[in-house]
Design a protein around this motif. Structure first.
Motif, PDB file in Angstrom:
ATOM      1  N   ARG A 261       6.812   9.582   0.702  1.00 39.34           N
ATOM      2  CA  ARG A 261       6.569   9.238  -0.700  1.00 39.34           C
ATOM      3  C   ARG A 261       5.756   7.951  -0.805  1.00 39.34           C
ATOM      4  NH1 ARG A 261       9.277   5.783  -4.192  1.00 39.34           N
ATOM      5  NH2 ARG A 261       9.039   6.238  -6.437  1.00 39.34           N
ATOM      6  N   GLY A 262       6.058   6.961   0.052  1.00 38.69           N
ATOM      7  CA  GLY A 262       5.298   5.716   0.028  1.00 38.69           C
ATOM      8  C   GLY A 262       3.828   5.947   0.347  1.00 38.69           C
ATOM      9  N   ALA A 263       3.535   6.859   1.301  1.00 40.33           N
ATOM     10  CA  ALA A 263       2.136   7.164   1.625  1.00 40.33           C
ATOM     11  C   ALA A 263       1.438   7.833   0.449  1.00 40.33           C
ATOM     12  CB  ALA A 263       2.090   8.063   2.861  1.00 40.33           C
ATOM     13  N   CYS A 264       2.168   8.693  -0.289  1.00 43.45           N
ATOM     14  CA  CYS A 264       1.587   9.329  -1.470  1.00 43.45           C
ATOM     15  C   CYS A 264       1.251   8.298  -2.540  1.00 43.45           C
ATOM     16  CB  CYS A 264       2.555  10.362  -2.039  1.00 43.45           C
ATOM     17  SG  CYS A 264       2.838  11.800  -0.985  1.00 43.45           S
ATOM     18  N   ILE A 265       2.154   7.358  -2.773  1.00 43.53           N
ATOM     19  CA  ILE A 265       1.916   6.330  -3.785  1.00 43.53           C
ATOM     20  C   ILE A 265       0.720   5.464  -3.395  1.00 43.53           C
ATOM     21  CG2 ILE A 265       2.887   4.248  -4.841  1.00 43.53           C
ATOM     22  CD1 ILE A 265       5.616   5.568  -4.740  1.00 43.53           C
ATOM     23  N   LYS A 266       0.585   5.161  -2.122  1.00 41.39           N
ATOM     24  CA  LYS A 266      -0.534   4.333  -1.665  1.00 41.39           C
ATOM     25  C   LYS A 266      -1.867   5.036  -1.933  1.00 41.39           C
ATOM     26  CE  LYS A 266      -0.015   2.022   2.075  1.00 41.39           C
ATOM     27  NZ  LYS A 266       0.132   1.629   3.504  1.00 41.39           N
ATOM     28  N   ILE A 267      -1.933   6.342  -1.665  1.00 36.91           N
ATOM     29  CA  ILE A 267      -3.174   7.078  -1.905  1.00 36.91           C
ATOM     30  C   ILE A 267      -3.462   7.152  -3.401  1.00 36.91           C
ATOM     31  CG2 ILE A 267      -4.307   9.316  -1.672  1.00 36.91           C
ATOM     32  CD1 ILE A 267      -2.697   9.744   0.879  1.00 36.91           C
ATOM     33  N   LEU A 268      -2.446   7.439  -4.209  1.00 35.91           N
ATOM     34  CA  LEU A 268      -2.645   7.500  -5.662  1.00 35.91           C
ATOM     35  C   LEU A 268      -3.129   6.162  -6.208  1.00 35.91           C
ATOM     36  CD1 LEU A 268       0.507   9.551  -6.734  1.00 35.91           C
ATOM     37  CD2 LEU A 268      -1.868  10.291  -6.971  1.00 35.91           C
ATOM     38  N   THR A 269      -2.577   5.067  -5.687  1.00 41.32           N
ATOM     39  CA  THR A 269      -2.978   3.736  -6.152  1.00 41.32           C
ATOM     40  C   THR A 269      -4.436   3.454  -5.814  1.00 41.32           C
ATOM     41  OG1 THR A 269      -0.706   2.935  -5.859  1.00 41.32           O
ATOM     42  CG2 THR A 269      -2.447   1.280  -6.012  1.00 41.32           C
ATOM     43  N   ARG A 270      -4.852   3.824  -4.619  1.00 39.30           N
ATOM     44  CA  ARG A 270      -6.242   3.589  -4.219  1.00 39.30           C
ATOM     45  C   ARG A 270      -7.218   4.432  -5.022  1.00 39.30           C
ATOM     46  NH1 ARG A 270      -5.638   3.373   2.427  1.00 39.30           N
ATOM     47  NH2 ARG A 270      -4.657   1.302   2.518  1.00 39.30           N
ATOM     48  N   GLN A 271      -6.791   5.619  -5.443  1.00 38.59           N
ATOM     49  CA  GLN A 271      -7.674   6.470  -6.234  1.00 38.59           C
ATOM     50  C   GLN A 271      -7.875   5.931  -7.636  1.00 38.59           C
ATOM     51  OE1 GLN A 271      -5.904  10.374  -5.971  1.00 38.59           O
ATOM     52  NE2 GLN A 271      -6.848  10.825  -3.997  1.00 38.59           N
ATOM     53  N   GLY A 272      -6.978   5.055  -8.085  1.00 43.05           N
ATOM     54  CA  GLY A 272      -7.140   4.399  -9.381  1.00 43.05           C
ATOM     55  C   GLY A 272      -6.726   5.299 -10.536  1.00 43.05           C
ATOM     56  N   GLY A 273      -6.638   4.686 -11.705  1.00 39.41           N
ATOM     57  CA  GLY A 273      -6.239   5.412 -12.901  1.00 39.41           C
ATOM     58  C   GLY A 273      -4.736   5.415 -13.087  1.00 39.41           C
ATOM     59  N   PRO A 317      10.112  20.276 -10.185  1.00 38.35           N
ATOM     60  CA  PRO A 317      10.309  21.174 -11.330  1.00 38.35           C
ATOM     61  C   PRO A 317       9.322  20.938 -12.464  1.00 38.35           C
ATOM     62  CG  PRO A 317      12.416  20.318 -10.542  1.00 38.35           C
ATOM     63  CD  PRO A 317      11.345  19.561  -9.814  1.00 38.35           C
ATOM     64  N   GLY A 318       8.886  19.681 -12.653  1.00 34.94           N
ATOM     65  CA  GLY A 318       7.949  19.380 -13.726  1.00 34.94           C
ATOM     66  C   GLY A 318       6.512  19.736 -13.416  1.00 34.94           C
ATOM     67  N   GLY A 319       6.218  20.147 -12.173  1.00 34.95           N
ATOM     68  CA  GLY A 319       4.864  20.558 -11.801  1.00 34.95           C
ATOM     69  C   GLY A 319       3.997  19.399 -11.340  1.00 34.95           C
ATOM     70  N   LEU A 320       3.092  19.700 -10.407  1.00 36.39           N
ATOM     71  CA  LEU A 320       2.150  18.721  -9.869  1.00 36.39           C
ATOM     72  C   LEU A 320       0.752  18.990 -10.395  1.00 36.39           C
ATOM     73  CD1 LEU A 320       3.265  18.676  -6.111  1.00 36.39           C
ATOM     74  CD2 LEU A 320       3.764  16.936  -7.839  1.00 36.39           C
ATOM     75  N   THR A 321      -0.026  17.932 -10.583  1.00 38.83           N
ATOM     76  CA  THR A 321      -1.428  18.086 -10.950  1.00 38.83           C
ATOM     77  C   THR A 321      -2.245  18.426  -9.709  1.00 38.83           C
ATOM     78  OG1 THR A 321      -1.962  15.749 -10.588  1.00 38.83           O
ATOM     79  CG2 THR A 321      -1.123  16.365 -12.769  1.00 38.83           C
ATOM     80  N   ALA A 322      -3.487  18.858  -9.933  1.00 38.25           N
ATOM     81  CA  ALA A 322      -4.385  19.161  -8.815  1.00 38.25           C
ATOM     82  C   ALA A 322      -4.625  17.911  -7.969  1.00 38.25           C
ATOM     83  CB  ALA A 322      -5.712  19.717  -9.341  1.00 38.25           C
ATOM     84  N   GLN A 323      -4.708  16.745  -8.620  1.00 41.26           N
ATOM     85  CA  GLN A 323      -4.907  15.504  -7.881  1.00 41.26           C
ATOM     86  C   GLN A 323      -3.723  15.211  -6.975  1.00 41.26           C
ATOM     87  OE1 GLN A 323      -5.397  12.038 -10.361  1.00 41.26           O
ATOM     88  NE2 GLN A 323      -5.521  10.619  -8.647  1.00 41.26           N
ATOM     89  N   GLU A 324      -2.507  15.474  -7.468  1.00 43.28           N
ATOM     90  CA  GLU A 324      -1.319  15.192  -6.667  1.00 43.28           C
ATOM     91  C   GLU A 324      -1.193  16.159  -5.492  1.00 43.28           C
ATOM     92  OE1 GLU A 324       1.650  13.278 -10.046  1.00 43.28           O
ATOM     93  OE2 GLU A 324       1.338  15.444  -9.996  1.00 43.28           O
ATOM     94  N   VAL A 325      -1.577  17.420  -5.688  1.00 40.80           N
ATOM     95  CA  VAL A 325      -1.586  18.363  -4.565  1.00 40.80           C
ATOM     96  C   VAL A 325      -2.616  17.933  -3.530  1.00 40.80           C
ATOM     97  CG1 VAL A 325      -2.013  20.762  -3.891  1.00 40.80           C
ATOM     98  CG2 VAL A 325      -0.777  20.270  -6.004  1.00 40.80           C
ATOM     99  N   ALA A 326      -3.770  17.441  -4.007  1.00 42.18           N
ATOM    100  CA  ALA A 326      -4.805  16.969  -3.082  1.00 42.18           C
ATOM    101  C   ALA A 326      -4.314  15.777  -2.269  1.00 42.18           C
ATOM    102  CB  ALA A 326      -6.073  16.600  -3.856  1.00 42.18           C
TER     103      ALA A 326
END
Length: 473
Positions: A261-273, A317-326
């Motif tokens: 989960r920490g690696a996912c958050i790091k990538i999301l943070t770098r992608q911005g927004g 359960p709430g679903g993932l966006t295409a960005q989160e799957v990527a």
């Protein structure tokens, strides 16, 4: 009669890095510069046709030193990425260096035509024909090509021209872009032509001596085809297979899922927004989501029940966006694990093998059943008070958790037992500064009065793999 050099690339790929550009920039030299073509002809003469008279080859190269025009088929710029072990790999760490192999993908007849407005005498034309026939590649060695000399461009070829232009952008044709191409100064300095790149760098020169940059109007590359994105299906399950000789222990579930989960958050943070992320479980302002547990659960799957994790299944359960799957797909190109000094797996590789709806969940996690048993320990979220009966405390905690997950606890019976596999199970996140309120993990068997569907994840750190149940019927 003009001179036409037809360079056919049978594999449809042309690899060449422009002079002065770093290979990992992913830039491709389109068209092949006159400087490159002259050096290729000189090299072929020296290595494959040394019997040709020197004065003939010299005069030929001097005649071809004027900037040619080109006819370029439709093309696209693409690249592949390669990861090679670096100097640290001998220490046992999985450290790599990235190398980008950029190339132009040629369509049409996969042939680039260079046209010089010069006349060659028969001896020069014969020498050029022999050198062209013997040239194995243009650009890097993987740009295998077949070169031949033609009297004219074939009539069926209707490719746009690439040719020198002035400094005014108005000189560019429609669909063209300005490109600086390395050309020799006139008259040709043969000694400068045959200089080695290492010698040019040693002389602290950015470009070879006796060269100049000429601006060409070059057809722009085609836009790459984008994959069709289906927005009508919601991704609630992503399965990540753990590759390697030995999978991590089930007891190390929490350190692994915490690191993932920490690696996912790091990538999301770098992608911005800033946005509410079901994958991270955080709102746009960085606060935990209060969504009735609809954000991501990182769950361990032990397919053969050998006590080791074969997959991490991300159930949202709430679903993932295409960005989160990527983002989860990106993790397949990185190593995941806990840092040095922390108990748990490290340097793991995960591969995204499936994404879709809840039908991708293991059957034993979801099928309706009366009885369910613990896969991982159930850890109560609250602290047991000394005046409270312990069995009653556990029952109340499970009932409260079921209510949070919109499940009725009416008629529920709970049986606690000892599970030797749960001894040594890590029950806290290594990122937490303080220990959990309850250090006790329970092996439970739940019996419902009517068949109940899963998945069932209850208690403390249920989003990190604890409190997971499977059917026991």
């Amino acid at each position: 009669m003009p001179v036409v050099l037809a360079m056919n690339f049978p594999w449809g790929r042309y690899h060449a890095t422009p002079w002065g550009r770093y290979v990992n920039e992913g830039t491709v030299e389109v068209p092949p510069s006159p400087w490159r073509l002259l050096r290729a002809l000189y090299s072929t003469w020296q290595l494959r046709a040394p019997e040709l008279e020197e004065h003939v080859v010299r005069s030929l190269l001097s005649a071809l030193a004027v900037p040619p025009s080109y006819l370029i088929p439709p093309y696209r710029i693409a690249h592949s990425r390669h990861y090679y072990p670096d100097s640290k790999h001998r220490s046992g760490s999985s450290s790599t260096d990235k190398a980008v192999d950029a190339f132009a993908v040629l369509d049409g007849d996969q042939t680039i035509y260079a046209v010089w407005p010069v006349d060659l005498d028969p001896e020069q034309r014969e020498a050029l024909s022999r050198l062209a026939k013997l040239t194995p590649y243009i650009g890097r060695a993987d740009s295998t090509c077949e070169v031949q000399v033609l009297d004219r461009v074939p009539q069926e070829i209707r490719y746009p021209y690439a040719q020198p232009v002035g400094l005014d952008d108005d000189d560019l044709g429609h669909g063209h872009q300005p490109v600086e191409v390395l050309c020799p100064e006139l008259p040709l300095d043969l000694d400068a032509l045959i200089q080695r790149p290492v010698d040019i760098r040693a002389a602290k020169l950015l470009y070879p001596k006796s060269t100049k940059k000429v601006t060409y109007s070059v057809p722009a590359p085609s836009e790459p085809l984008r994959p069709v994105t289906h927005v009508d299906s919601v991704v609630t399950v992503v399965r990540l297979t753990i590759s390697g000789i030995r999978q991590p222990r089930l007891a190390h579930t929490v350190p692994l899922t915490d690191a993932l989960r920490g690696a996912c958050i790091k990538i999301l943070t770098r992608q911005g927004g800033a946005f509410d992320s079901m994958l991270a479980g955080k709102s746009a302002d960085g606060k935990p989501l209060t969504d009735n547990h609809r954000h991501a659960h990182f769950l361990p799957y032990d397919a053969d029940q050998d006590g080791r994790i074969d997959e991490i299944i991300v159930w949202t359960p709430g679903g993932l966006t295409a960005q989160e799957v990527a983002v989860l797909d990106i993790l397949g190109r990185r190593s995941v694990g806990v840092p040095e000094g922390v108990t748990g797996p490290r340097d793991l590789r995960l591969l995204l093998t499936a994404s879709g709806g809840d039908d991708l969940l293991p059957e034993e996690w979801v099928r309706p059943a009366h009885r369910w048993r613990s896969v991982t320990p159930f850890v109560p979220s609250r602290h047991h008070k000394s005046r409270q009966n312990y069995n009653e405390f556990v029952h109340n905690e499970v009932a409260r958790e079921l209510t949070y997950h919109d499940r009725s606890p009416d008629g529920l019976s709970i049986q606690a037992s000892l599970n030797p596999a749960f001894v040594g199970f890590i029950r806290r996140r290594w990122r937490d500064k303080k220990a959990t309120q309850s250090s006790i993990g329970h092996a439970l068997e739940l019996e419902f009065p009517r068949p109940t569907s899963g998945p069932i994840t209850l208690g403390h750190l249920s989003h990190f793999g604890l409190g997971l149940f499977r059917t026991s019927d």
